[in-house]
Write a protein that holds these residues in place. Structure first.
Motif, mmCIF file in Angstrom:
data_model
loop_
_atom_site.group_PDB
_atom_site.id
_atom_site.type_symbol
_atom_site.label_atom_id
_atom_site.label_comp_id
_atom_site.label_asym_id
_atom_site.label_seq_id
_atom_site.Cartn_x
_atom_site.Cartn_y
_atom_site.Cartn_z
ATOM 1 N N GLU B 125 0.854 -1.188 0.000
ATOM 2 C CA GLU B 125 0.000 0.000 0.000
ATOM 3 C C GLU B 125 0.890 1.237 0.000
ATOM 4 O O GLU B 125 1.799 1.350 0.832
ATOM 5 C CB GLU B 125 -0.904 0.027 1.240
ATOM 6 C CG GLU B 125 -1.861 1.220 1.244
ATOM 7 C CD GLU B 125 -2.654 1.372 2.542
ATOM 8 O OE1 GLU B 125 -3.860 1.610 2.462
ATOM 9 O OE2 GLU B 125 -2.047 1.263 3.625
ATOM 10 N N ASN B 183 -11.036 -3.798 1.249
ATOM 11 C CA ASN B 183 -12.025 -4.855 1.479
ATOM 12 C C ASN B 183 -11.706 -6.138 0.722
ATOM 13 O O ASN B 183 -12.041 -7.245 1.183
ATOM 14 C CB ASN B 183 -13.423 -4.363 1.088
ATOM 15 C CG ASN B 183 -13.810 -3.115 1.865
ATOM 16 O OD1 ASN B 183 -13.498 -3.010 3.055
ATOM 17 N ND2 ASN B 183 -14.446 -2.159 1.205
ATOM 18 N N THR B 228 -2.059 2.499 6.172
ATOM 19 C CA THR B 228 -3.190 3.274 6.693
ATOM 20 C C THR B 228 -3.899 2.447 7.760
ATOM 21 O O THR B 228 -3.840 1.216 7.761
ATOM 22 C CB THR B 228 -4.213 3.605 5.578
ATOM 23 O OG1 THR B 228 -4.702 2.378 5.033
ATOM 24 C CG2 THR B 228 -3.591 4.441 4.476
ATOM 25 N N GLU B 229 -4.574 3.139 8.649
ATOM 26 C CA GLU B 229 -5.304 2.469 9.717
ATOM 27 C C GLU B 229 -6.376 1.542 9.119
ATOM 28 O O GLU B 229 -6.632 0.450 9.615
ATOM 29 C CB GLU B 229 -5.930 3.531 10.629
ATOM 30 C CG GLU B 229 -6.348 3.040 12.000
ATOM 31 C CD GLU B 229 -5.352 2.111 12.704
ATOM 32 O OE1 GLU B 229 -4.143 2.424 12.759
ATOM 33 O OE2 GLU B 229 -5.805 1.045 13.199
ATOM 34 N N GLU B 230 -6.946 1.991 8.020
ATOM 35 C CA GLU B 230 -7.966 1.209 7.328
ATOM 36 C C GLU B 230 -7.404 -0.144 6.853
ATOM 37 O O GLU B 230 -8.049 -1.191 7.002
ATOM 38 C CB GLU B 230 -8.428 2.027 6.116
ATOM 39 C CG GLU B 230 -9.827 1.725 5.656
ATOM 40 C CD GLU B 230 -10.146 2.471 4.349
ATOM 41 O OE1 GLU B 230 -9.274 3.199 3.817
ATOM 42 O OE2 GLU B 230 -11.274 2.304 3.867
ATOM 43 N N ALA B 231 -6.207 -0.105 6.306
ATOM 44 C CA ALA B 231 -5.576 -1.349 5.846
ATOM 45 C C ALA B 231 -5.220 -2.220 7.054
ATOM 46 O O ALA B 231 -5.451 -3.432 7.057
ATOM 47 C CB ALA B 231 -4.332 -1.043 5.024
ATOM 48 N N ARG B 233 -6.678 -2.411 9.866
ATOM 49 C CA ARG B 233 -7.877 -3.038 10.425
ATOM 50 C C ARG B 233 -8.347 -4.235 9.599
ATOM 51 O O ARG B 233 -9.056 -5.094 10.106
ATOM 52 C CB ARG B 233 -9.012 -2.014 10.536
ATOM 53 C CG ARG B 233 -8.952 -1.199 11.821
ATOM 54 C CD ARG B 233 -10.283 -0.526 12.108
ATOM 55 N NE ARG B 233 -10.664 0.381 11.020
ATOM 56 C CZ ARG B 233 -10.378 1.689 11.001
ATOM 57 N NH1 ARG B 233 -9.719 2.248 11.998
ATOM 58 N NH2 ARG B 233 -10.763 2.431 9.991
ATOM 59 N N ALA B 234 -7.968 -4.279 8.343
ATOM 60 C CA ALA B 234 -8.394 -5.379 7.472
ATOM 61 C C ALA B 234 -7.492 -6.615 7.614
ATOM 62 O O ALA B 234 -7.662 -7.592 6.897
ATOM 63 C CB ALA B 234 -8.425 -4.903 6.021
#
Lengths: 267, 267
Positions: B125, B183, B228-231, B233-234
């Motif tokens: 990423e 996702n 990223t925090e989003e990544a 968390r996944a």
């Protein structure tokens, strides 16, 4: 922060140490024969300030001095402040890192000094690429190797590009030459170092199984030629990193990183 | 070896695919929008010949064609032979590697295709540095990772410099984009991949203890910003490479190499 000296004229002799950097290492008039040691950018300048390479001066733009203010407090070094344009004229090219520090080379350290408390060291032969050397020091610092030793035909780890690629760790991880290469490796052996050569030979034991010493010295040669047979014979064991068939050997700094990692992986 | 076409005139339109390489990726007239894929030097040209990137032509000096003679036998591609001087005029700079191959981009592979038989993959990423991408592919090939997946904001792995730094392995190690980032990582999870984020956090478990899956996907972000925090968390777990305090994170390709190594170290 100590006194700041404004520089308006690119010809000002007070900033001669920063002049024409691309050619500076060819200038025979400078002490140490190999020129000055240059740190580029706030991160590397900070590491130089925190090393045995005491800077004799800094050249930079105002914004970088603001960043470095805390590090510079109470240090008695001239800080030459100027514009990006004047800086580019002095240095000979545009530097987007905006700050430089320069140091004279102190006396070289000895192998005994740099290995005294070390338990993991890299020993290089024929590594003559400045970027690879820089990456080697960065990886040594990051993964806890305590020293880098130089056999024959290695490049200068204090060259500007090495220092930059190392993120300044070439100034912090101590290094020394192995005297009487490769016979000087005996001295390491007597200090209790297990001397391991990295080899691409697929029949050699893996690094993971071979690396049994309390203290370990890892011998690495340049990509392509690898270690000389003479250096190989001076080691205790030859070990391999498991590699896929049909690929090239790893970059020398990456190979060293695997070995450093093997030492700390469960720490 | 098939027919060789001598090129004497640098303006010869038959070698237009090799023209002005430094600017070629800005040329909107070329198919694929991101330009052609260029292999530089005998080693990388050989890997291109052995990849899904079928070259549509080669340009080189006589000596390099001699080296490549065996690889070129029975291939129906135009081999443009010229001098180093004419070659430099066409390309726009002096190329000491002496031979180039050019290919059009085939249709991109899908994540399903590249992960079907994989047991170790890297997922990137924000890795937008071409050299780091090249090193990533070189390390993946050398240490047996089978695919590279791209999340958001990564650079083009087929850019000339990436391909060169990868030693041609960017043409051989399959890669694909993760759909609907992040996702799309769920699809990997359903295929049985353990999804591990590398983190500098010193309280995270070590990579060596965390990496327990039969199949492993390693998430890596760019140096500096990281994932990223989003990544994060996944993922299933966050793990660290043991690092010395006060140092920087490792180069992203080196960090990936540690993780690939951890998978193969006793093989």
């Amino acid at each position: 922060m100590a006194e700041v000296i404004e520089i308006d004229d690119p010809a000002d002799p007070r900033v001669d140490d920063f002049r024409d950097l691309k050619n500076a290492d060819r200038r025979p008039d400078l002490p140490g024969r190999k020129g000055l040691v240059i740190a580029e950018g706030a991160v590397v300048v900070r590491r130089m300030l925190d090393s045995r390479f005491a800077p004799s001066g800094l050249l930079g733009v105002a914004r970088r001095y603001t960043e470095l203010a805390e590090d510079l407090t109470a240090r008695d070094i001239p800080y030459y402040r100027t514009t990006a344009e004047v800086m580019a004229e002095v240095v000979g090219f545009h530097l987007n890192r905006g700050v430089l520090a320069v140091a004279r080379r102190p006396a070289p350290l000895t192998m005994d000094e740099v290995t005294e408390h070390a338990h993991t060291v890299a020993v290089l032969e024929g590594v003559n690429d400045h970027e690879n050397l820089g990456s080697m020091f960065r990886n040594a610092a990051g993964l806890g190797a305590q020293a880098v030793l130089f056999g024959d035909r290695c490049a200068d780890p204090l060259y500007r590009r090495s220092v930059r690629v190392s993120m300044g760790h070439a100034l912090r991880v101590p290094f020394a030459s192995v005297p009487d290469w490769p016979n000087g490796l005996d001295t390491l052996r007597r200090k209790g170092f297990q001397i391991i050569a990295l080899t691409p030979n697929p029949t050699a034991p893996t690094l993971a199984s071979a690396m049994t010493g309390e203290r370990v010295a890892l011998l690495l040669g340049a990509e392509g030629p690898g270690l000389t047979e003479e250096a190989m014979r001076a080691t205790d064991i030859r070990a391999r990193i498991p590699m896929s068939p049909g690929t090239d050997s790893l970059n020398v700094a990456t190979a060293a990183a695997m070995a450093f990692y093997e030492r700390v992986r469960i720490s």
